[in-house]
Write a protein that holds these residues in place. Structure first.
Motif, short mmCIF file in Angstrom:
data_model
loop_
_atom_site.label_atom_id
_atom_site.label_comp_id
_atom_site.label_asym_id
_atom_site.label_seq_id
_atom_site.Cartn_x
_atom_site.Cartn_y
_atom_site.Cartn_z
N THR A 104 63.14 109.48 77.52
CA THR A 104 62.59 110.00 76.28
C THR A 104 63.21 109.23 75.11
O THR A 104 64.26 108.59 75.27
CB THR A 104 62.91 111.49 76.11
OG1 THR A 104 64.31 111.66 75.85
CG2 THR A 104 62.51 112.28 77.35
N PRO A 105 62.60 109.26 73.94
CA PRO A 105 63.13 108.48 72.81
C PRO A 105 64.60 108.77 72.49
O PRO A 105 65.39 107.83 72.31
CB PRO A 105 62.21 108.89 71.65
CG PRO A 105 60.91 109.19 72.32
CD PRO A 105 61.28 109.84 73.61
N VAL A 106 64.99 110.04 72.41
CA VAL A 106 66.38 110.34 72.09
C VAL A 106 67.29 109.95 73.24
O VAL A 106 68.42 109.47 73.02
CB VAL A 106 66.54 111.84 71.74
CG1 VAL A 106 68.01 112.21 71.59
CG2 VAL A 106 65.80 112.14 70.44
N ASP A 152 71.38 120.02 72.24
CA ASP A 152 70.41 121.10 72.14
C ASP A 152 68.99 120.56 72.16
O ASP A 152 68.09 121.13 72.80
CB ASP A 152 70.66 121.89 70.85
CG ASP A 152 69.76 123.12 70.76
OD1 ASP A 152 69.92 124.02 71.58
OD2 ASP A 152 68.90 123.15 69.85
N HIS A 153 68.78 119.45 71.47
CA HIS A 153 67.45 118.82 71.44
C HIS A 153 67.02 118.39 72.84
O HIS A 153 65.87 118.58 73.24
CB HIS A 153 67.51 117.62 70.50
CG HIS A 153 66.26 116.81 70.45
ND1 HIS A 153 65.14 117.20 69.76
CD2 HIS A 153 65.94 115.62 71.03
CE1 HIS A 153 64.19 116.28 69.89
NE2 HIS A 153 64.65 115.32 70.66
N GLU A 197 68.41 119.31 75.91
CA GLU A 197 68.55 120.25 77.02
C GLU A 197 67.62 121.45 76.92
O GLU A 197 67.22 122.02 77.93
CB GLU A 197 70.00 120.77 77.09
CG GLU A 197 71.03 119.67 77.32
CD GLU A 197 71.07 119.19 78.77
OE1 GLU A 197 70.31 119.71 79.59
OE2 GLU A 197 71.87 118.29 79.06
N HIS A 198 67.26 121.85 75.70
CA HIS A 198 66.58 123.13 75.54
C HIS A 198 65.18 123.04 74.96
O HIS A 198 64.52 124.08 74.83
CB HIS A 198 67.41 124.06 74.65
CG HIS A 198 68.78 124.32 75.20
ND1 HIS A 198 69.92 123.93 74.54
CD2 HIS A 198 69.19 124.89 76.35
CE1 HIS A 198 70.98 124.27 75.26
NE2 HIS A 198 70.57 124.85 76.36
N LEU A 199 64.72 121.89 74.59
CA LEU A 199 63.41 121.78 73.98
C LEU A 199 62.48 120.95 74.85
O LEU A 199 62.86 119.89 75.35
CB LEU A 199 63.49 121.13 72.59
CG LEU A 199 64.09 121.98 71.47
CD1 LEU A 199 64.16 121.16 70.20
CD2 LEU A 199 63.26 123.23 71.24
N GLU A 200 61.27 121.45 75.01
CA GLU A 200 60.25 120.67 75.69
C GLU A 200 59.81 119.54 74.78
O GLU A 200 59.68 119.73 73.57
CB GLU A 200 59.05 121.55 76.03
CG GLU A 200 59.31 122.56 77.13
CD GLU A 200 59.50 121.90 78.48
OE1 GLU A 200 58.90 120.84 78.70
OE2 GLU A 200 60.26 122.45 79.29
#
Length: 486
Positions: free
Chosen positions: A91-93, A35-36, A38-41
């Motif tokens: 990205t970091p994650v 969710d983090h 795929e769905h958050l800018e």
């Protein structure tokens, strides 16, 4: 001068919230991670979600790394079509997720690979991102090598990024019991997040010293003199006009306020290389190319040093006042909610923000002013003196200040705004263009908060003019009457 006023009626300040525990199960961890990603800018990533994702992944990898890798491959493997990618392109994650899937080049996870891009060496925001990069790559390397920590030490207690010292002591005790070795970047980030001004910090320092470990000794020292933020020296600078002309920002080369920072020896001595930039002296005006909106995750690197962050942010905030640029004012309300002293750096950044050319760039500074006032942390005379100084430099124009002050007063801060403007008016009178607008806001604030007391000499001199009916004189008389009337 001292005035008697009624108390402001301010909106409630959003409280800091405790982070929820990391996800307990594998499915929940992967779902939160997906969710983090795929769905958050990236610009709106919250500290709470970002940190819970990292801690959840580490905990699951410690329990069963192969099961985690399989679940991540099924849910998120499509994000990494290339066989291997350098960590600095993710990205970091994504770095942490792709590492156990062997989709990150191993060398790019090593500490020596974490470095600034050329031309960004003096960018403060880039320095904060470097710390984030070092920590996530350390985590990724541990997951890839099969030796992850049982949990992360630097996971915050609060959604601002702050970490309670007693909680960090408990984590170090558990690490000692398990025979786990702290990651240098993770432990370094934990120290930067510790609440040093917590009344329980001295007891936590004593408990840390009794651990008998190197990390316990460092924590005890950090809660003492080692953790003190570097001093800031205010000065007026004229940035290199050539540098700004190259980026179509010629107006940014006018004189402006900046802060030179002192050295923080502990950061240079004991922290990983990626952290050491934070401990170096800074000349005050750094060339920064982070024009894009940042996020709270970056500010959470130093959640207890908001004044330090504000000093670094000040040149970017000033751009909104000296050019048509939107600047970095958007970050001011978040900094106001962080911990540590609300010192000259933060007040200077708010002052510059109140002078922004566009209403959209002034609104965040107004919000930050109201937040500090609501927390009882605003030094109104200091803010007023800084505004007076910036008005003299031309950074803050009276008409823009009047608009910002009117907005802050409308939020219920009539007494606070008057205390600020009382320091500004002597610099604008008798004849600075736009002073009448500022006088009008000051008079309205005094009438609404019931302030009484001596009339500033400069206001009295304008009010005493007998052959003028200008707005300047009219508003000066109105202010004088409000201060001395029943």
């Amino acid at each position: 001068m001292i005035w008697t006023t009624a108390q402001d009626t301010l909106p409630p300040v959003p409280p800091a919230r405790r982070l929820d525990a990391a996800p307990s199960g594998l499915a929940e961890t992967v779902e939160l991670t997906a969710d983090h990603l795929e769905h958050l800018e990236p610009r709106v990533h919250t500290v709470a979600v970002f940190e819970r994702v990292l801690d959840g992944l580490v905990r699951q990898a410690h329990r069963d790394r192969h099961a985690l890798a399989l679940a991540l491959s099924t849910a998120l493997g499509h994000r990494y079509p290339e066989e291997e990618t350098d960590a600095d392109r993710l990205t970091p994650v994504d770095v942490v997720v792709a590492s156990p899937l062997w989709r990150v080049t191993g060398y790019s996870l090593k500490p020596e690979y974490v470095r600034r891009q050329r031309g960004h060496e003096e960018c403060a925001q880039g320095g904060l991102e470097l710390v984030i990069a070092a920590r996530v790559r350390e985590i990724g390397y541990a997951l890839r090598s099969g030796a992850p920590q049982p949990f992360l030490l630097a996971t915050p207690t609060w959604d601002t990024g702050a970490l309670e010292a007693a909680e960090l002591v408990e984590r170090l005790v558990e690490y000692r019991r398990l025979g786990a070795r702290p990651g240098p970047a993770d432990f370094g980030q934990a120290l930067l997040r510790v609440r040093r001004d917590d009344p329980a910090a001295p007891a936590a320092a004593e408990a840390a010293a009794r651990l008998g470990t190197a990390e316990g000794d460092r924590l005890a020292a950090w809660l003492g003199a080692d953790g003190e933020p570097g001093t800031g020296r205010r000065r007026v600078v004229i940035p290199d006009p050539q540098a700004h002309r190259a980026w179509s920002r010629a107006g940014a080369a006018m004189p402006q306020v900046a802060f030179a920072s002192g050295e923080r020896p502990a950061l240079r001595r004991e922290f990983p290389d990626a952290f050491q930039w934070l401990g170096r002296p800074h000349e005050g005006f750094t060339r920064c190319y982070h024009w894009h909106a940042g996020h709270a995750v970056r500010a959470a690197v130093l959640p207890e040093d908001r004044d330090v962050q504000a000093r670094w942010l000040l040149p970017g905030v000033t751009l909104a006042a000296t050019t048509g640029d939107q600047g970095d004012s958007w970050m001011l309300p978040h900094l106001a909610l962080l911990g540590g002293p609300a010192g000259p750096g933060l007040h200077s950044a708010i002052a510059a923000g109140l002078g922004g050319r566009q209403p959209a760039s002034r609104r965040p500074a107004v919000e930050a002013l109201v937040v500090l006032a609501g927390r009882g942390e605003l030094d109104a005379p200091l803010l007023g003196r800084e505004l007076a100084s910036m008005a003299a430099l031309g950074t803050v124009k009276p008409n823009r200040l009047a608009d910002a002050a009117r907005s802050a007063a409308a939020a219920g801060a009539y007494a606070t705004v008057w205390a600020v403007l009382a320091e500004v008016l002597p610099a604008l009178l008798p004849s600075v263009r736009g002073a009448g607008e500022v006088l009008a806001v000051a008079a309205d604030c005094v009438e609404r908060c019931g302030a009484t007391g001596p009339v500033p000499a400069e206001v009295a001199a304008v009010a005493a003019r007998t052959r003028s009916s200008s707005r300047l004189v009219t508003e000066a008389r109105r202010l004088a009457a409000a201060l001395t009337g029943p």
